[in-house]
Design a protein around this motif. Sequence first.
Motif, PDB file in Angstrom:
ATOM      1  N   ALA A 181      -1.862  -9.901   6.783  1.00  0.00           N
ATOM      2  CA  ALA A 181      -0.641 -10.158   6.017  1.00  0.00           C
ATOM      3  C   ALA A 181      -0.561  -9.241   4.797  1.00  0.00           C
ATOM      4  O   ALA A 181       0.510  -8.720   4.469  1.00  0.00           O
ATOM      5  N   ILE A 211       6.641 -13.356   5.547  1.00  0.00           N
ATOM      6  CA  ILE A 211       5.206 -13.492   5.822  1.00  0.00           C
ATOM      7  C   ILE A 211       4.663 -14.719   5.099  1.00  0.00           C
ATOM      8  O   ILE A 211       3.925 -15.515   5.671  1.00  0.00           O
ATOM      9  N   VAL A 265       2.932 -17.908   6.881  1.00  0.00           N
ATOM     10  CA  VAL A 265       1.574 -18.356   6.560  1.00  0.00           C
ATOM     11  C   VAL A 265       1.592 -19.822   6.133  1.00  0.00           C
ATOM     12  O   VAL A 265       0.718 -20.605   6.524  1.00  0.00           O
TER      13      VAL A 265
END
Length: 58
Positions: A28, A42, A46
């Motif tokens: 990431a 992202i 997550v």
Amino acid sequence: MGTRPDQNGPRPLISTRALVIILTAIGAAALTVAAPWIAIPIGVGVGVVTLLTQIVKD
């Protein structure tokens, strides 16, 4: 009653779960550096994966 077989040998230095988390974080971070405009998606991804992991764990 004997000891469980998984307690006889030495414990691994890092667990599989921790390794997956570390590799995901590195991936990431690399993707964020390469494409900063997708940093928020992202982060959301997550967060969702973390939440799902906790739900499955419980």
